[in-house]
Design an enzyme around this catalytic site. Structure first.
Site, PDB file in Angstrom:
ATOM      1  N   LYS A 183       0.888  -1.185   0.000  1.00 51.04           N
ATOM      2  CA  LYS A 183       0.000   0.000   0.000  1.00 51.04           C
ATOM      3  C   LYS A 183       0.916   1.222   0.000  1.00 51.04           C
ATOM      4  O   LYS A 183       1.459   1.606   1.017  1.00 51.04           O
ATOM      5  CB  LYS A 183      -0.848  -0.042   1.270  1.00 51.04           C
ATOM      6  CG  LYS A 183      -2.085   0.686   1.384  1.00 51.04           C
ATOM      7  CD  LYS A 183      -2.313   2.060   1.128  1.00 51.04           C
ATOM      8  CE  LYS A 183      -2.488   3.148   2.039  1.00 51.04           C
ATOM      9  NZ  LYS A 183      -1.805   4.329   1.506  1.00 51.04           N
ATOM     10  N   GLU A 258      10.151   1.141  10.395  1.00 52.42           N
ATOM     11  CA  GLU A 258      11.250   2.102  10.214  1.00 52.42           C
ATOM     12  C   GLU A 258      10.603   3.481  10.313  1.00 52.42           C
ATOM     13  O   GLU A 258       9.913   3.919   9.407  1.00 52.42           O
ATOM     14  CB  GLU A 258      11.903   1.856   8.853  1.00 52.42           C
ATOM     15  CG  GLU A 258      13.286   2.442   8.754  1.00 52.42           C
ATOM     16  CD  GLU A 258      13.314   3.640   7.818  1.00 52.42           C
ATOM     17  OE1 GLU A 258      13.274   4.766   8.369  1.00 52.42           O
ATOM     18  OE2 GLU A 258      13.370   3.452   6.596  1.00 52.42           O
ATOM     19  N   CYS A 292      14.355  10.260   6.680  1.00 50.76           N
ATOM     20  CA  CYS A 292      14.329   9.976   8.121  1.00 50.76           C
ATOM     21  C   CYS A 292      15.730  10.018   8.713  1.00 50.76           C
ATOM     22  O   CYS A 292      15.882  10.125   9.928  1.00 50.76           O
ATOM     23  CB  CYS A 292      13.745   8.592   8.372  1.00 50.76           C
ATOM     24  SG  CYS A 292      12.146   8.389   7.634  1.00 50.76           S
ATOM     25  N   GLU A 392      11.175  16.392  13.821  1.00 52.02           N
ATOM     26  CA  GLU A 392      11.831  16.230  12.519  1.00 52.02           C
ATOM     27  C   GLU A 392      11.554  17.450  11.656  1.00 52.02           C
ATOM     28  O   GLU A 392      10.385  17.800  11.454  1.00 52.02           O
ATOM     29  CB  GLU A 392      11.267  14.993  11.809  1.00 52.02           C
ATOM     30  CG  GLU A 392      12.066  13.741  12.026  1.00 52.02           C
ATOM     31  CD  GLU A 392      11.569  12.609  11.137  1.00 52.02           C
ATOM     32  OE1 GLU A 392      12.370  12.074  10.362  1.00 52.02           O
ATOM     33  OE2 GLU A 392      10.380  12.249  11.227  1.00 52.02           O
TER      34      GLU A 392
HETATM   35  C1  SIN Z   1      14.546   6.997   4.839  1.00 52.60           C
HETATM   36  O1  SIN Z   1      14.810   8.149   5.058  1.00 52.60           O
HETATM   37  O2  SIN Z   1      13.489   6.509   5.252  1.00 52.60           O
HETATM   38  C2  SIN Z   1      15.452   6.095   4.048  1.00 52.60           C
HETATM   39  C3  SIN Z   1      16.758   6.686   3.782  1.00 52.60           C
HETATM   40  C4  SIN Z   1      17.769   5.737   3.189  1.00 52.60           C
HETATM   41  O3  SIN Z   1      17.482   4.579   2.887  1.00 52.60           O
HETATM   42  O4  SIN Z   1      18.920   6.165   3.038  1.00 52.60           O
END
Ligand code: SIN
Length: 491
Positions: A183, A258, A292, A392
């Site tokens: 999804k 994650e 992230c 963030e």
């Molecule tokens: C992410 O920011 O979720 C992934 C970044 C990466 O795989 O380098």
């Protein structure tokens, strides 16, 4: 690959916007995908609704009965073929990413190849997934372990890496013998559909790989609630991760999450300042800061802070903002105007708390006609408790904080509920060991601004998630470890 590219414009193909049980499925209910660089309509995509989600889960459950028994040599062959097709079509897949979420085309193409690496690595790892024979306590008995696929996996993927996060989850899951229902984020359904088209061409049997599009609040509960789904793989915000984990708890489903990060980027007195400045640029401005693992807090030791700020100022001033399709662009748009407003609010908070805005510091949306924010460099003042230090930023804003010594830097770095990636720039090998061990993060880049690779474990601690993607760990994640005990051996 003009046929995939044509998915962006061909209305008949776009109406068939979910891939279930080996075929394209239509719906009269649609939602729009818009290019954040100029607001133009990229596609209208069918919303499959709860009924479609149930059909996809049922198809994946049926296909699992055969796929799990398919010899790993054959599974790996198809998974490798999928990888080859993705690499062959990387240019068009990159163009699709740029059209739907805006990142510069070169980065987008790089994302496709990076993500594909997880697929080929997983195909090889799955070939080497083996159990062990074990000594047992009971006389005359023997024991051994086997790895078996978990079952149907629901993969819920984000818009910031619309291709790589699917590859990184589905490559290992499929190679391990699981079947999947993907999804994608509503902002970026087209990359997922293009990967489905290539999965079909690679030869996955019907029902092994499915993609469904529609509203998260409708499709999500179907995926977390269906008894046939045994695992949820998710990349996205910590808040949504918590919600999915709660929903998955009822069925004791496995989760691999994650989630958000708040990466500290530590620059020690003994570091190579130019190298550190290059590292900040690579970590901070990739995908316009919407990753992230992006450096969220740059913490410089007093002796090096001024030189680092100077080196960063030179670099940030040179960044070119624009459409991801313009090859001069380093920083593309943010995903939408709300994201620009979120970043603007964080920068205003920093200003009112006495931080100095050295470069940028304003929205460019009105001027540029898309969701743009100027690449920004900020120096925090006495008040270091800025909103952007605890949340963030997810935008092109680099903020430098100062600290006096190693202990203070570690304390500041760990002062967050997140624990995904941290960066450390130093030339002292003792410090490398001491500090990387003290940092409460799943990944530490030492003199290195990127921590992801198909061969290595990617994932976080604390509220940044559970589980690891990549390497042998990323494949094991999709298996159950079963123990078999055989009695009556030494009769
Ligand atoms: C992410 O920011 O979720 C992934 C970044 C990466 O795989 O380098």
């Amino acid at each position: 690959m003009t046929d995939l590219k044509s998915r962006l414009t061909d209305p008949t193909l776009l109406k068939s916007a979910s891939f279930i049980d080996g075929g394209w499925v239509d719906s009269s209910d649609t939602f729009e995908v818009r290019n954040p660089a100029d607001g133009s309509l990229v596609a209208k995509v069918a919303d499959i609704g709860a009924g479609g989600a149930h059909r996809a889960v049922d198809a994946a459950a049926r296909a699992f009965q055969t796929w799990k028994k398919t010899p790993v040599f054959e599974r790996a062959r198809i998974v490798r073929r999928w990888h080859e097709l993705i690499v062959e079509h990387a240019s068009d897949l990159g163009a699709i990413i740029t059209a739907e979420m805006g990142k510069p085309y070169k980065e987008a193409r790089g994302e496709v190849v990076y993500g594909a690496g997880f697929i080929s690595w997983a195909a090889e790892e799955a070939m080497r997934l083996h159990g062990e024979t074990l000594p047992t306590q009971a006389p005359g008995s023997r024991g051994w372990t086997i790895h078996q696929p978990v079952g149907v996996v629901a993969c819920i993927t984000p818009w910031n890496f619309p291709s790589a996060m699917i590859s990184r989850k589905c490559g290992p899951a499929l190679a391990a013998g699981c079947t999947v229902v993907v999804k994608p984020a509503p902002e970026t359904p087209l990359s997922a559909l293009a990967l489905a088209e290539l999965a079909k061409r690679a030869g996955f049997p019907a029902g092994v790989f499915n993609v469904i599009n529609g509203k998260a609040e409708v499709l999500g509960p179907v995926m977390t609630g269906a008894p046939a789904v045994r695992m949820i793989g998710f990349t996205g915000s910590t808040e949504v991760g918590k919600l999915l984990m709660r929903q998955a708890a009822d069925g004791i489903k496995r989760v691999s999450l994650e989630l958000g990060g708040n990466a500290p980027f530590l620059v020690m007195d003994d570091a190579d300042v130019e190298l550190a400045a290059d590292g900040v640029m690579a970590s901070k401005f990739r995908a316009a800061g919407q990753t992230c693992v992006s450096a969220n807090r740059i913490i410089a030791q007093d002796g090096v802070a001024d030189a680092l700020i100077k080196a960063l100022k030179r670099r940030v001033e040179k960044l070119k903002v624009g459409s991801g399709f313009d090859e001069r662009t380093n920083v593309g748009p943010l995903i939408h105007q709300e994201a620009v407003e979120h970043v603007s609010a964080l920068v205003e908070d920093a200003r009112t708390r006495g931080a100095k805005v050295l470069v940028g510091g304003q929205s460019l949306s009105a001027k540029m006609g898309g969701a743009f924010y100027a690449p920004t460099l900020i120096e925090a003042g006495e008040d270091q408790g800025l909103d952007m230090a605890t949340s963030e930023i997810f935008g092109p804003v680099a903020t430098v904080y100062r600290a006096s010594d190693e202990a203070e830097m570690i304390r500041l770095a760990n002062d967050t509920r997140h624990g995904l990636a941290a960066y450390l720039y130093t030339n002292d090998v003792g410090r490398v060991h001491r500090m990387s061990e003290a940092l409460e993060f799943g990944m530490v880049g030492v003199n290195a601004p990127m921590v992801g690779s198909p061969s290595t474990p990617f994932g976080g601690m604390k509220e940044s998630g559970i589980g690891r993607e990549g390497g042998k760990w990323g494949v094991e994640e999709f298996t159950e470890l079963k123990f078999v005990m055989l009695g009556g051996v030494d009769r």
